[in-house]
Design a protein around this motif. Structure first.
Motif, PDB file in Angstrom:
ATOM      1  N   THR A  98      -9.316   1.274  -1.762  1.00 16.99           N
ATOM      2  CA  THR A  98      -9.596   0.972  -0.398  1.00 16.99           C
ATOM      3  C   THR A  98      -9.309   0.284   0.387  1.00 16.99           C
ATOM      4  O   THR A  98      -8.704  -0.196   1.425  1.00 16.99           O
ATOM      5  CB  THR A  98     -11.309   1.193  -0.189  1.00 16.99           C
ATOM      6  OG1 THR A  98     -12.318   2.141  -0.888  1.00 16.99           O
ATOM      7  CG2 THR A  98     -11.846   0.687   0.395  1.00 16.99           C
ATOM      8  N   GLU A  99      -9.122  -1.167  -0.705  1.00 15.19           N
ATOM      9  CA  GLU A  99      -8.611  -2.203   0.084  1.00 15.19           C
ATOM     10  C   GLU A  99      -6.941  -2.070  -0.003  1.00 15.19           C
ATOM     11  O   GLU A  99      -6.836  -2.867   1.389  1.00 15.19           O
ATOM     12  CB  GLU A  99      -8.700  -3.272  -1.775  1.00 15.19           C
ATOM     13  CG  GLU A  99      -8.551  -4.717  -0.787  1.00 15.19           C
ATOM     14  CD  GLU A  99      -9.035  -5.712  -0.144  1.00 15.19           C
ATOM     15  OE1 GLU A  99      -8.723  -6.344   0.412  1.00 15.19           O
ATOM     16  OE2 GLU A  99     -10.556  -4.727   0.257  1.00 15.19           O
ATOM     17  N   ALA A 100      -6.340  -1.333  -0.777  1.00 15.86           N
ATOM     18  CA  ALA A 100      -5.076  -0.605  -0.509  1.00 15.86           C
ATOM     19  C   ALA A 100      -5.413  -0.627   1.735  1.00 15.86           C
ATOM     20  O   ALA A 100      -4.322  -0.698   1.774  1.00 15.86           O
ATOM     21  CB  ALA A 100      -3.930  -0.525  -0.954  1.00 15.86           C
ATOM     22  N   ALA A 101      -5.913   0.691   1.366  1.00 18.93           N
ATOM     23  CA  ALA A 101      -5.919   1.493   3.012  1.00 18.93           C
ATOM     24  C   ALA A 101      -6.165   0.082   3.978  1.00 18.93           C
ATOM     25  O   ALA A 101      -5.517   0.467   5.103  1.00 18.93           O
ATOM     26  CB  ALA A 101      -6.342   2.615   3.013  1.00 18.93           C
ATOM     27  N   ARG A 102      -6.942  -0.702   3.414  1.00 17.68           N
ATOM     28  CA  ARG A 102      -7.601  -2.038   4.237  1.00 17.68           C
ATOM     29  C   ARG A 102      -7.002  -2.762   4.936  1.00 17.68           C
ATOM     30  O   ARG A 102      -6.289  -3.040   6.370  1.00 17.68           O
ATOM     31  CB  ARG A 102      -8.630  -2.444   3.850  1.00 17.68           C
ATOM     32  CG  ARG A 102      -9.192  -3.194   4.879  1.00 17.68           C
ATOM     33  CD  ARG A 102     -10.565  -4.126   4.672  1.00 17.68           C
ATOM     34  NE  ARG A 102     -10.300  -4.642   3.665  1.00 17.68           N
ATOM     35  CZ  ARG A 102     -10.166  -6.513   4.094  1.00 17.68           C
ATOM     36  NH1 ARG A 102     -10.564  -6.337   5.026  1.00 17.68           N
ATOM     37  NH2 ARG A 102     -10.121  -7.498   2.779  1.00 17.68           N
ATOM     38  N   HIS A 103      -5.326  -2.472   4.343  1.00 14.82           N
ATOM     39  CA  HIS A 103      -4.229  -3.302   4.463  1.00 14.82           C
ATOM     40  C   HIS A 103      -3.237  -2.660   5.096  1.00 14.82           C
ATOM     41  O   HIS A 103      -1.918  -3.126   5.074  1.00 14.82           O
ATOM     42  CB  HIS A 103      -3.852  -4.437   3.678  1.00 14.82           C
ATOM     43  CG  HIS A 103      -4.577  -5.246   3.094  1.00 14.82           C
ATOM     44  ND1 HIS A 103      -4.642  -6.667   4.114  1.00 14.82           N
ATOM     45  CD2 HIS A 103      -5.712  -5.458   2.613  1.00 14.82           C
ATOM     46  CE1 HIS A 103      -5.695  -7.252   3.246  1.00 14.82           C
ATOM     47  NE2 HIS A 103      -6.075  -7.099   2.248  1.00 14.82           N
ATOM     48  N   GLY A 104      -2.990  -1.013   5.528  1.00 10.66           N
ATOM     49  CA  GLY A 104      -2.617   0.130   5.577  1.00 10.66           C
ATOM     50  C   GLY A 104      -0.823   0.811   4.562  1.00 10.66           C
ATOM     51  O   GLY A 104      -0.058   0.614   4.604  1.00 10.66           O
ATOM     52  N   GLY A 105      -1.566  -0.576   3.485  1.00  8.28           N
ATOM     53  CA  GLY A 105      -0.916   0.151   1.929  1.00  8.28           C
ATOM     54  C   GLY A 105      -1.118   1.185   1.216  1.00  8.28           C
ATOM     55  O   GLY A 105      -2.316   2.024   1.772  1.00  8.28           O
ATOM     56  N   VAL A 106      -0.675   1.690   0.545  1.00 15.24           N
ATOM     57  CA  VAL A 106      -0.522   2.748  -0.659  1.00 15.24           C
ATOM     58  C   VAL A 106      -0.913   2.133  -1.714  1.00 15.24           C
ATOM     59  O   VAL A 106      -0.160   1.850  -2.352  1.00 15.24           O
ATOM     60  CB  VAL A 106      -0.498   3.804   0.285  1.00 15.24           C
ATOM     61  CG1 VAL A 106      -0.093   4.732  -1.261  1.00 15.24           C
ATOM     62  CG2 VAL A 106       0.366   4.383   1.395  1.00 15.24           C
ATOM     63  N   LEU A 107      -2.240   2.740  -2.063  1.00 16.95           N
ATOM     64  CA  LEU A 107      -2.184   2.493  -3.865  1.00 16.95           C
ATOM     65  C   LEU A 107      -0.991   3.339  -5.016  1.00 16.95           C
ATOM     66  O   LEU A 107      -1.539   4.794  -5.325  1.00 16.95           O
ATOM     67  CB  LEU A 107      -3.294   2.552  -4.747  1.00 16.95           C
ATOM     68  CG  LEU A 107      -4.546   1.857  -6.100  1.00 16.95           C
ATOM     69  CD1 LEU A 107      -3.816  -0.019  -5.237  1.00 16.95           C
ATOM     70  CD2 LEU A 107      -5.466   2.211  -6.209  1.00 16.95           C
ATOM     71  N   GLY A 108      -0.077   1.429  -5.617  1.00 16.51           N
ATOM     72  CA  GLY A 108       0.650   2.667  -6.750  1.00 16.51           C
ATOM     73  C   GLY A 108      -0.446   2.046  -8.298  1.00 16.51           C
ATOM     74  O   GLY A 108      -1.565   2.232  -8.323  1.00 16.51           O
ATOM     75  N   GLU A 109       0.499   3.087  -9.102  1.00 19.96           N
ATOM     76  CA  GLU A 109      -0.325   3.096 -10.405  1.00 19.96           C
ATOM     77  C   GLU A 109      -0.131   1.588 -10.545  1.00 19.96           C
ATOM     78  O   GLU A 109       0.336   0.597 -10.464  1.00 19.96           O
ATOM     79  CB  GLU A 109       0.519   3.990 -11.576  1.00 19.96           C
ATOM     80  CG  GLU A 109       0.556   5.688 -10.948  1.00 19.96           C
ATOM     81  CD  GLU A 109       0.339   6.195 -11.513  1.00 19.96           C
ATOM     82  OE1 GLU A 109      -1.063   5.867 -11.944  1.00 19.96           O
ATOM     83  OE2 GLU A 109      -0.897   7.339 -10.352  1.00 19.96           O
ATOM     84  N   ALA A 110      -1.586   0.823 -11.999  1.00 19.83           N
ATOM     85  CA  ALA A 110      -1.160   0.126 -12.495  1.00 19.83           C
ATOM     86  C   ALA A 110       0.621  -0.938 -13.435  1.00 19.83           C
ATOM     87  O   ALA A 110       1.060   0.689 -13.605  1.00 19.83           O
ATOM     88  CB  ALA A 110      -2.300   0.229 -14.161  1.00 19.83           C
ATOM     89  N   ASP A 111       0.149  -0.983 -13.333  1.00 11.21           N
ATOM     90  CA  ASP A 111       1.924  -2.174 -13.868  1.00 11.21           C
ATOM     91  C   ASP A 111       2.010  -2.334 -14.918  1.00 11.21           C
ATOM     92  O   ASP A 111       1.340  -3.487 -14.698  1.00 11.21           O
ATOM     93  CB  ASP A 111       2.475  -2.990 -12.337  1.00 11.21           C
ATOM     94  CG  ASP A 111       3.782  -3.792 -12.758  1.00 11.21           C
ATOM     95  OD1 ASP A 111       4.688  -3.228 -13.946  1.00 11.21           O
ATOM     96  OD2 ASP A 111       4.440  -4.000 -11.538  1.00 11.21           O
TER      97      ASP A 111
END
Length: 279
Positions: free
Chosen positions: A46-59
């Motif tokens: 949700t936080e990634a989407a709030r900034h217009g991003g897409v969440l990736g996998e744990a790095d």
């Protein structure tokens, strides 16, 4: 349906806090929240989407900060840090943690009550109450949160008990400069339903290259701890929670951390971490 304890706690903080504008003057308190009582890790996407991003996998190589140099400013220069201390913050996911805990007898009953009624139920800020709770250590996962341009916004760090898999902490870590401050602070936000707990930690470097992070006493707007509620308006309150982290390398070359949590200036909980880098 919201839990009555959660509704009551949010009402308390609205009454004791102040109205804030998280899109304006108090934007420095804008941070992730959870959409449900059980925090888990859903807030990260949700936080990634709030900034217009897409969440990736744990790095597996991610750190809490992309570089410790983001904290550079008057009185702080990352190149003075011991390389192991710096490596931990820049490549946190590669480090394994063993933990020891010790509560003050005065604060243990309150800690146990909070852990039973809130921490374990919502899977957030579930502080270990007994040494055996953390006897097998903690596992951690770090997921970078990036905006639409691929720029680092924060790192989501989730820590679970190795023995049970239960989530203890899940927070967003970044560097953030408070209004009027001379340099950046380490900012940690722990999402909660319709709000969060945030801590601003002032960084400094010890003579031997260790790192000190402190949330001292102060005024609203200074380094310290804050509760933010986003319900029936936006409210924030400074809370009498003060922390000190001392990250250092011992004489045997082992990276360790001493963490003290104080309430109203009185020591409530001490945690000690032994950190080992995995290849």
């Amino acid at each position: 349906m919201p839990h009555v304890l959660d509704l009551g706690s949010r009402s308390f903080w609205r009454l004791t806090g102040r109205r804030v504008d998280l899109d304006g003057a108090e934007r420095w308190l804008d941070a992730p929240v959870s959409s449900s009582a059980r925090v888990g890790t859903d807030w990260i996407g949700t936080e990634a989407a709030r900034h217009g991003g897409v969440l990736g996998e744990a790095d597996p190589d991610a750190g809490l900060l992309p570089s410790m140099s983001v904290l550079d400013g008057p009185g702080f220069a990352a190149d003075r840090l011991n390389p192991l201390v710096r490596d931990f913050y820049e490549h946190t996911a590669r480090w394994r943690m063993d933990v020891w805990s010790g509560w003050s007898p005065v604060f243990w009953p309150a800690g146990e009550l909070i852990s039973r009624l809130w921490g374990r139920r919502v899977e957030q800020l579930a502080l270990p109450m007994r040494p055996l709770d953390v006897a097998h250590g903690m596992d951690s996962h770090v997921t970078p949160v990036r905006n639409r341009d691929g720029l680092h916004v924060a790192s989501a760090w989730t820590r679970t008990l190795r023995a049970s898999g239960r989530t203890v902490f899940s927070g967003a870590y970044s560097a953030r400069t408070l209004p009027g401050a001379a340099g950046p602070s380490v900012h940690v936000a722990f999402p909660l339903e319709s709000g969060n707990l945030q801590v601003f930690l002032r960084p400094s470097i010890t003579p031997d290259g260790g790192l000190l992070l402190q949330s001292p006493r102060g005024r609203f707007g200074d380094d310290g701890a804050y509760v933010v509620v986003r319900e029936a308006g936006e409210h924030a309150a400074r809370v009498p929670l003060h922390e000190t982290f001392h990250v250092f390398v011992d004489p045997d070359g082992v990276l360790r951390t001493d963490h003290e949590l104080r309430m109203w200036g009185v020591s409530a909980l001490r945690l000690h971490y032994r950190l080992e880098r995995e290849s």
